[in-house]
Design an enzyme around this catalytic site. Structure first.
Site, PDB file in Angstrom:
ATOM      1  N   TYR A 183       0.154  19.912  -7.823  1.00 48.34           N
ATOM      2  CA  TYR A 183       0.285  19.299  -6.492  1.00 48.34           C
ATOM      3  C   TYR A 183      -1.007  18.556  -6.139  1.00 48.34           C
ATOM      4  CZ  TYR A 183       1.445  18.832  -1.532  1.00 48.34           C
ATOM      5  OH  TYR A 183       1.712  18.329  -0.281  1.00 48.34           O
ATOM      6  N   SER A 238      -2.336  14.092   1.177  1.00 45.68           N
ATOM      7  CA  SER A 238      -2.454  15.511   1.541  1.00 45.68           C
ATOM      8  C   SER A 238      -3.942  15.859   1.662  1.00 45.68           C
ATOM      9  CB  SER A 238      -1.820  16.350   0.424  1.00 45.68           C
ATOM     10  OG  SER A 238      -2.227  17.695   0.482  1.00 45.68           O
TER      11      SER A 238
HETATM   12  N1  NAP Z   1       3.912  20.137   5.258  1.00 45.77           N
HETATM   13  C1  NAP Z   1       2.643  19.917   4.984  1.00 45.77           C
HETATM   14  O1  NAP Z   1       1.753  20.666   5.410  1.00 45.77           O
HETATM   15  C2  NAP Z   1       2.258  18.726   4.139  1.00 45.77           C
HETATM   16  C3  NAP Z   1       0.905  18.426   4.052  1.00 45.77           C
HETATM   17  C4  NAP Z   1       0.512  17.336   3.302  1.00 45.77           C
HETATM   18  C5  NAP Z   1       1.449  16.573   2.658  1.00 45.77           C
HETATM   19  N2  NAP Z   1       2.764  16.892   2.745  1.00 45.77           N
HETATM   20  C6  NAP Z   1       3.709  16.025   2.049  1.00 45.77           C
HETATM   21  O2  NAP Z   1       4.639  15.528   2.967  1.00 45.77           O
HETATM   22  C7  NAP Z   1       5.827  15.200   2.251  1.00 45.77           C
HETATM   23  C8  NAP Z   1       7.013  15.815   2.971  1.00 45.77           C
HETATM   24  O3  NAP Z   1       6.902  17.232   2.898  1.00 45.77           O
HETATM   25  P1  NAP Z   1       7.383  18.191   4.078  1.00 45.77           P
HETATM   26  O4  NAP Z   1       6.271  19.073   4.387  1.00 45.77           O
HETATM   27  O5  NAP Z   1       8.016  17.393   5.142  1.00 45.77           O
HETATM   28  O6  NAP Z   1       8.449  19.094   3.306  1.00 45.77           O
HETATM   29  P2  NAP Z   1      10.040  19.202   3.376  1.00 45.77           P
HETATM   30  O7  NAP Z   1      10.485  19.426   4.777  1.00 45.77           O
HETATM   31  O8  NAP Z   1      10.405  20.199   2.343  1.00 45.77           O
HETATM   32  O9  NAP Z   1      10.551  17.759   2.932  1.00 45.77           O
HETATM   33  C9  NAP Z   1      10.399  17.339   1.595  1.00 45.77           C
HETATM   34  C10 NAP Z   1      11.346  16.195   1.341  1.00 45.77           C
HETATM   35  O10 NAP Z   1      11.250  15.823  -0.036  1.00 45.77           O
HETATM   36  C11 NAP Z   1      12.518  15.999  -0.664  1.00 45.77           C
HETATM   37  N3  NAP Z   1      12.370  16.481  -2.036  1.00 45.77           N
HETATM   38  C12 NAP Z   1      11.871  17.658  -2.460  1.00 45.77           C
HETATM   39  N4  NAP Z   1      11.946  17.738  -3.797  1.00 45.77           N
HETATM   40  C13 NAP Z   1      12.513  16.584  -4.218  1.00 45.77           C
HETATM   41  C14 NAP Z   1      12.889  16.079  -5.475  1.00 45.77           C
HETATM   42  N5  NAP Z   1      12.708  16.764  -6.623  1.00 45.77           N
HETATM   43  N6  NAP Z   1      13.463  14.863  -5.528  1.00 45.77           N
HETATM   44  C15 NAP Z   1      13.679  14.161  -4.404  1.00 45.77           C
HETATM   45  N7  NAP Z   1      13.352  14.566  -3.187  1.00 45.77           N
HETATM   46  C16 NAP Z   1      12.778  15.792  -3.100  1.00 45.77           C
HETATM   47  C17 NAP Z   1      13.238  17.033   0.186  1.00 45.77           C
HETATM   48  O11 NAP Z   1      14.639  16.952  -0.005  1.00 45.77           O
HETATM   49  P3  NAP Z   1      15.580  18.180   0.478  1.00 45.77           P
HETATM   50  O12 NAP Z   1      15.521  18.145   1.982  1.00 45.77           O
HETATM   51  O13 NAP Z   1      16.906  17.861  -0.054  1.00 45.77           O
HETATM   52  O14 NAP Z   1      14.954  19.418  -0.100  1.00 45.77           O
HETATM   53  C18 NAP Z   1      12.806  16.594   1.570  1.00 45.77           C
HETATM   54  O15 NAP Z   1      13.529  15.473   1.989  1.00 45.77           O
HETATM   55  C19 NAP Z   1       5.627  15.686   0.825  1.00 45.77           C
HETATM   56  O16 NAP Z   1       5.214  14.611   0.019  1.00 45.77           O
HETATM   57  C20 NAP Z   1       4.517  16.695   0.969  1.00 45.77           C
HETATM   58  O17 NAP Z   1       3.821  16.856  -0.219  1.00 45.77           O
HETATM   59  C21 NAP Z   1       3.191  17.960   3.475  1.00 45.77           C
END
Ligand code: NAP
Length: 243
Positions: free
Chosen positions: A147, A134
């Site tokens: 985080y 991130s």
């Molecule tokens: N979006 C951004 O700007 C951004 C930036 C940097 C890094 N990231 C990272 O990218 C990754 C994906 O995030 P995203 O933005 O794509 O968000 P997202 O659409 O909310 O996806 C998150 C995923 O993680 C799963 N998850 C959440 N809590 C969990 C738990 N307690 N146990 C197991 N699985 C869990 C969710 O499952 P459900 O679908 O069932 O909720 C979903 O599959 C994360 O590691 C996040 O920190 C995101």
């Protein structure tokens, strides 16, 4: 110029592949010919808005250590592990020590646990790991110290495991997405006090899309294209890191 990658016959596990960045990366590997298994927190694929029928699905909450270990135990063959599942707490809840701990458990400890258990399969296949870091791997995260700590540690652990497992032929790399439009960031996209500074600091002046992570994931997983790359974290951030 076009670049394509063939993962026919390869087996990929994407944690948190039920939505957002994980779903896009899972679709990318699927479209490149791989058999892809995903995880999510809900009971089944019918509980998600997207069509997940082309994937094998497992319900796993990363807070549930036996469930994480059962997931690993059930994997028989693996070429690519994408440690993508992650979350954050918001507002005052993000500052509570128990939520700091939970964030570390979900975003960091489960990543090590899965990587540790699945490393022998990756050693056997000459496979690799892709972690999801991130911008908070590099910069302070005042609204979410847990985080930020978890994602900074992901960057560090990526280097440590890369160095540890290079002798086994297992490469370990990471992607550091910038600010990407997903359900994780949905709550802040319309909060101008948070969203405006993000866009002002992003030279490309927009939110990224989850699909924009696919190319980097396929590249890092490709033994041909990235066979001498290990321990790196690649920002895919519209230039956010440059300022
Ligand atoms: N979006 C951004 O700007 C951004 C930036 C940097 C890094 N990231 C990272 O990218 C990754 C994906 O995030 P995203 O933005 O794509 O968000 P997202 O659409 O909310 O996806 C998150 C995923 O993680 C799963 N998850 C959440 N809590 C969990 C738990 N307690 N146990 C197991 N699985 C869990 C969710 O499952 P459900 O679908 O069932 O909720 C979903 O599959 C994360 O590691 C996040 O920190 C995101």
């Amino acid at each position: 110029m076009s670049a394509s990658f063939d993962f026919s016959g390869k087996t990929v596990l994407v944690t948190g592949g039920s939505s957002g960045i994980g779903l896009s990366i899972a679709q990318g590997f699927r479209d490149a010919g791989a058999q892809v298994t995903i995880t999510g927190t809900r009971d089944g694929i019918g509980d998600y808005p997207d069509d997940l029928s082309s994937f094998t699905y497992h319900q796993v909450n990363m807070l549930d250590v036996p469930a994480v270990e059962a997931l690993a135990d059930g994997v028989e063959q693996l070429d690519v592990l994408v440690n993508n599942a992650g979350t954050t707490f918001r507002g005052q809840a993000a500052l509570e020590p128990e939520n700091f701990e939970a964030t570390i458990e979900i975003n960091l400890n489960s990543v090590y646990r899965l990587s540790h258990h699945l490393q022998p399969l990756l050693k056997a296949s000459g496979g690799s790991i892709i972690n999801i870091a991130s911008m908070t791997s590099y910069f302070g995260s005042p609204r979410g110290p847990g985080y930020g700590a978890s994602k900074s540690a992901i960057l560090q652990m990526t280097m440590s495991l890369a160095a540890l497992w290079a002798k086994d032929g297992v490469r370990v790399n990471a992607i550091a997405p910038g600010w990407i439009s997903t359900k994780l960031t949905a709550p802040i996209q319309d909060m101008s006090e948070i969203a405006d500074p993000i866009l002002q600091r992003t030279p490309m002046g927009r939110w990224g899309e989850p699909g924009e992570m696919i190319g980097t994931a396929l590249f890092l997983a490709s033994a041909n294209a990235a066979g001498f790359i290990t321990g790196v974290t690649i920002p895919v951030d519209g230039g956010y890191c440059t300022l």
